[in-house]
Motif scaffolding. Structure first.
Motif, short mmCIF file in Angstrom:
data_model
loop_
_atom_site.label_atom_id
_atom_site.label_comp_id
_atom_site.label_asym_id
_atom_site.label_seq_id
_atom_site.Cartn_x
_atom_site.Cartn_y
_atom_site.Cartn_z
N ASP A 724 -29.10 4.44 -14.70
CA ASP A 724 -27.69 4.51 -14.29
C ASP A 724 -26.84 4.31 -15.55
O ASP A 724 -26.54 3.20 -15.94
CB ASP A 724 -27.41 3.41 -13.25
CG ASP A 724 -25.96 3.43 -12.76
OD1 ASP A 724 -25.24 4.40 -13.09
OD2 ASP A 724 -25.57 2.48 -12.07
N SER A 725 -26.46 5.42 -16.18
CA SER A 725 -25.81 5.36 -17.49
C SER A 725 -24.45 4.68 -17.43
O SER A 725 -24.06 3.95 -18.36
CB SER A 725 -25.65 6.76 -18.08
OG SER A 725 -26.92 7.36 -18.25
N ALA A 727 -23.43 2.53 -15.00
CA ALA A 727 -23.50 1.24 -14.31
C ALA A 727 -22.58 1.18 -13.10
O ALA A 727 -21.97 0.14 -12.84
CB ALA A 727 -23.20 0.11 -15.28
N ASP A 728 -22.52 2.29 -12.31
CA ASP A 728 -21.69 2.25 -11.10
C ASP A 728 -22.54 2.16 -9.84
O ASP A 728 -22.03 2.26 -8.72
CB ASP A 728 -20.78 3.48 -11.04
CG ASP A 728 -21.57 4.79 -11.01
OD1 ASP A 728 -22.83 4.72 -11.04
OD2 ASP A 728 -20.95 5.87 -10.98
N GLY A 729 -23.87 1.94 -9.98
CA GLY A 729 -24.73 1.76 -8.81
C GLY A 729 -25.38 3.03 -8.32
O GLY A 729 -26.06 3.00 -7.28
N TYR A 730 -25.21 4.14 -9.04
CA TYR A 730 -25.83 5.40 -8.63
C TYR A 730 -26.63 5.96 -9.80
O TYR A 730 -26.14 5.97 -10.94
CB TYR A 730 -24.76 6.41 -8.18
CG TYR A 730 -24.09 6.01 -6.88
CD1 TYR A 730 -24.63 6.40 -5.65
CD2 TYR A 730 -22.95 5.21 -6.89
CE1 TYR A 730 -24.01 6.02 -4.46
CE2 TYR A 730 -22.34 4.82 -5.71
CZ TYR A 730 -22.88 5.22 -4.50
OH TYR A 730 -22.29 4.84 -3.33
N ASP A 749 -21.48 9.91 -16.35
CA ASP A 749 -20.96 9.24 -17.54
C ASP A 749 -19.68 8.48 -17.28
O ASP A 749 -19.15 7.83 -18.18
CB ASP A 749 -20.73 10.27 -18.65
CG ASP A 749 -22.02 10.96 -19.05
OD1 ASP A 749 -23.07 10.27 -19.03
OD2 ASP A 749 -22.00 12.16 -19.35
N ILE A 750 -19.14 8.60 -16.06
CA ILE A 750 -17.89 7.91 -15.72
C ILE A 750 -18.15 7.02 -14.52
O ILE A 750 -18.61 7.50 -13.48
CB ILE A 750 -16.76 8.91 -15.41
CG1 ILE A 750 -16.51 9.83 -16.63
CG2 ILE A 750 -15.49 8.19 -15.01
CD1 ILE A 750 -15.51 10.91 -16.36
#
Length: 759
Positions: A724-725, A727-730, A749-750
């Motif tokens: 998860d590049s 770090a938003d949980g997906y 990436d966002i």
């Protein structure tokens, strides 16, 4: 302390060094007027280990600001040692060497390279001896010779290096100044070292060198060279040859001392002595075999005994000396030589012989005495050693205490030791006498005395004082054992006479029992069986009145003229009538199930929950001695008794096991009435969570899985966690699992927690 004058109002940094027992504590502070203020409550101090002896203090001043740098140095509670007090200076270098090093042998090397001076140095010896020299040419170094090889001298002597003449090179001339044209200076040995004279050597030196501009720098120091002992001296006998003159006294308790010295120290100087080869006279064998030695007591024989003297160092060094022995031919029958291992005490020894104080010949030890072979004799019952005097008397010159000799030992003469009294002999005062009366015997002697002889009892035989028990099949009359004749027997030891066989029985020669006559034979007692004269005297001839299988014996002394022997095995009765024995009832032969047969019994199988054999046999005695044994089967030992993995299994005697509870670290989990045991902390299972996930213990049998930082997905067992590049949980890409968190991030990436499409 180094102080630098700063610009403006900057604080002046100062350093304080506090010397404790074996630690130098370094503190950094700031100057306040003339004092260095330091907060020692902090942990900013630095500890430096130092030795407890004196230390060299070097102060290096670096000019950082032209014409402005200043140095203030204050020292309190210090005892300064001058450079010339070399004995109390702590050495800068410490090297170890051994006294085995040869002249020009390598001791150590020093690296003098530095960023300031050239590779040209001058070394001056300020204090020290001339044992060492400084050089810069490695080709001048002499190698240490290879270790000496030990050789086997035979005769049970430990291997050692034999003595060899060696020459040492002359010591180098003593010098105090050395010019070195290399950054690497080598220290070599200039004169032989001797550990006995000194165990260490201190060299005080001054080394100087020049800068390219001609400025000369110098410094002093101390080198400590510790010297270790090496086994480099051979033992040396005080005399080249020793002599034992038997013309003056053949044997003596006073030894000839072989003296030797060794110039080494410690264990290297400890010596041992061994007997080696012996040069014997050619005619020695003749005198050893001749009977009348007294005829040749004036014949003197010469021996040369080699003595090996060894030290105990590594390697062992040794050399030999010789002992010449002149001795009368009357002493050579048992002649031997011995030497004290640690003392060098040399003895001429003739076990079984002694000699007078001024006699050159030897006499054999008399009966009742023992002679160790050193010239003295002693009575078998004492530890008082006697020396024969010129006037023919014996004087006690040595007594061993405590004396532990037996009062009943003896010798027949010519003995080096006395022997315990023989069976059947009477021993007193060292003399042994046999008992020749065959009607008498004697019990074993104690160490104190021999008992009185006793008359030989009936049922035994006595010869030469020894009592022999008459065995079954024989009888004794007090003098000898005789065989029982036919028709008679003896069934015990020490029978005084043989018993008669009963009527209807017989025995042959030397028997311990009688056997019944055949059905067509008869005996009238004390005789062998003979053919039956008629059926009237032998009722067994016409028909067998006994139970089937029971032998009928014609007995002229019985009312019926016959008797029946014992019933067959497995039955009981009088021989005429025999009834079956129920071994199951009278002997309790079986564990649970027992089947009695017409002749004998058989046990059934062990009951469920037990294991064992199924014995069978005939007769009460056999059944009592061969009981069936059924042992409980511990079902828990096989497949955990069927209880399941990690379930506690309890064995029940003769019954099925009980499955209850779980092993430590496991908890009961009941699903559809089936009890299983799972780890109380599921996180201890290797597959509790997916790869790239961490496990969190919640309560027994409960846990939670979370993807590691930088990963997202379904972390439960069987799921996945992917990168998860943002770090938003997906995860960045689709995973092989179900659920929203397994779907690829729409914006990898966002960060986009809601997964909204805002554009």
């Amino acid at each position: 302390v180094e102080l630098i004058a700063p610009d403006g109002n900057e604080e002046q940094v100062c350093t304080e060094i506090e010397f404790l027992d074996e630690v130098a504590q370094v503190w950094i502070g700031v100057m306040a007027e003339e004092n260095c203020q330091i907060d020692k409550s902090t942990d900013d101090g630095v500890e430096v280990q130092i030795s407890s002896a004196s230390n060299k203090l070097e102060i290096f001043i670096s000019q950082r600001r032209n014409c402005e740098s200043k140095l203030f140095l204050e020292m309190t509670n210090f005892n300064l040692v001058a450079d010339t007090d070399f004995d109390n200076q702590e050495p800068i270098f410490i090297f170890d060497t051994s006294e085995e090093k040869p002249i020009r042998g390598f001791i150590a090397s020093l690296d003098l390279s530095n960023p300031f001076t050239t590779d040209s140095y001058r070394i001056e010896i300020l204090n020290g001896n001339g044992y060492f020299r400084f050089i810069d040419d490695p080709d001048l170094v002499v190698s240490v010779p290879p270790p000496k090889e030990e050789v086997d001298a035979g005769f049970g002597i430990p291997p050692y290096v034999p003595y060899e003449e060696s020459t040492s090179p002359e010591p180098l001339t003593k010098r105090t100044t050395f010019n070195i044209n290399s950054n690497n200076v080598i220290i070599i040995l200039a004169a032989p070292l001797d550990f006995r004279l000194q165990t260490e050597s201190r060299i005080a030196y001054r080394i100087s060198s020049s800068l390219p501009d001609g400025t000369t720098y110098s410094g002093t120091g101390v080198i400590l060279i510790r010297i270790s002992d090496y086994n480099n001296h051979w033992p040396s006998a005080i005399k080249g040859k020793y002599s034992w003159d038997g013309n003056e006294c053949a044997l003596s308790t006073d030894p000839l001392v072989v003296e030797a010295t060794d110039l080494d120290e410690t264990i290297n100087a400890e010596l041992e002595y061994y007997i080696g080869s012996i040069t014997r006279p050619q005619n020695e064998t003749f005198y050893k075999e001749v009977q009348q030695l007294y005829l040749y007591e004036d014949v003197m024989l010469d021996y040369d005994v080699t003595v090996h003297i060894l030290d105990k160092g590594t390697p062992r060094l040794g050399r030999t000396t010789h002992v010449s022995v002149t001795l009368s031919a009357a002493c050579v029958t048992t002649l031997g030589f011995e030497i004290g291992l640690a003392t060098g005490d040399f003895f001429v020894k003739a076990p079984g012989y002694y000699s007078a104080s001024n006699k050159k010949y030897c006499d054999p030890c008399e009966a009742g005495y023992y002679c160790h072979g050193y010239g003295l004799r002693a009575k078998c019952t004492t530890c008082d050693f006697e020396l024969l005097q010129p006037n023919g008397s014996y004087d006690i010159v040595e007594t061993v205490s405590p004396c532990e000799r037996s009062k009943t030992e003896f010798s027949f003469g010519g003995a080096s030791e006395c022997s315990p009294c023989k069976n059947g002999w009477i021993c007193e005062e060292g003399v042994a006498l046999p008992i020749l009366d065959h009607s008498m015997y004697i019990e074993t002697c104690s160490i104190e005395s021999c008992p009185e002889p006793l008359p030989c009892p009936a049922g035994a035989a006595c010869m030469f004082g020894i009592k022999q028990d008459c065995q079954p099949g024989t009888s004794g009359n007090g003098e000898r054992c005789v065989f029982c004749p036919p028709g008679r027997y003896s069934d015990e030891v020490n029978a005084a006479e043989c018993e008669c066989c009963l009527a209807g029985f017989e025995s042959s020669h030397k028997k311990a029992s009688c056997i019944p006559c055949a059905f067509n034979e008869i005996s009238y007692g004390c005789q062998q069986c003979v053919p039956c004269p008629s059926s009237e005297e032998c009722p067994c001839l016409e028909s067998n009145p006994c139970f089937a299988g029971v032998q009928c014996v014609n007995d002229p002394n019985s009312d019926d003229g016959f008797l029946c022997l014992a019933c067959p095995e497995g039955t009981e009765g009088n021989g005429r009538e025999c009834d079956d024995i129920d071994e199951c009832e009278v002997a309790g032969a079986c564990f649970e199930s027992c089947h009695n047969k017409e002749h004998g019994y058989e046990c059934g199988s062990c009951p469920a929950g037990y294991a064992g054999e199924t014995p069978s046999g005939i007769g009460k005695e056999y059944a009592e001695n061969n009981q069936q044994i059924c042992t409980d089967v511990d079902e828990c030992l096989v497949n955990n008794g069927g209880c399941g993995e990690h379930v506690l299994c309890s064995n029940n005697i003769g019954e099925a096991p009980t499955c209850e509870g779980c092993e430590d670290g496991y908890a009961v989990l009941e699903i559809d009435s089936i009890v299983t045991c799972k780890r109380a902390n599921p996180c201890e299972e290797a597959d509790a969570c997916a790869t790239n996930a961490r496990c969190v213990f919640i309560k027994p049998l409960h846990h939670a899985c979370f993807c590691n930082i930088g990963y997202a997905g379904d972390p439960s067992a069987g799921g996945e966690c992917g990168i998860d590049s943002d770090a938003d949980g997906y995860p960045d890409s689709n995973l092989n699992c179900q659920g929203a968190r397994c779907q690829a991030d729409n914006c990898p990436d966002i960060p986009n927690i809601s997964q909204s499409d805002t554009d």
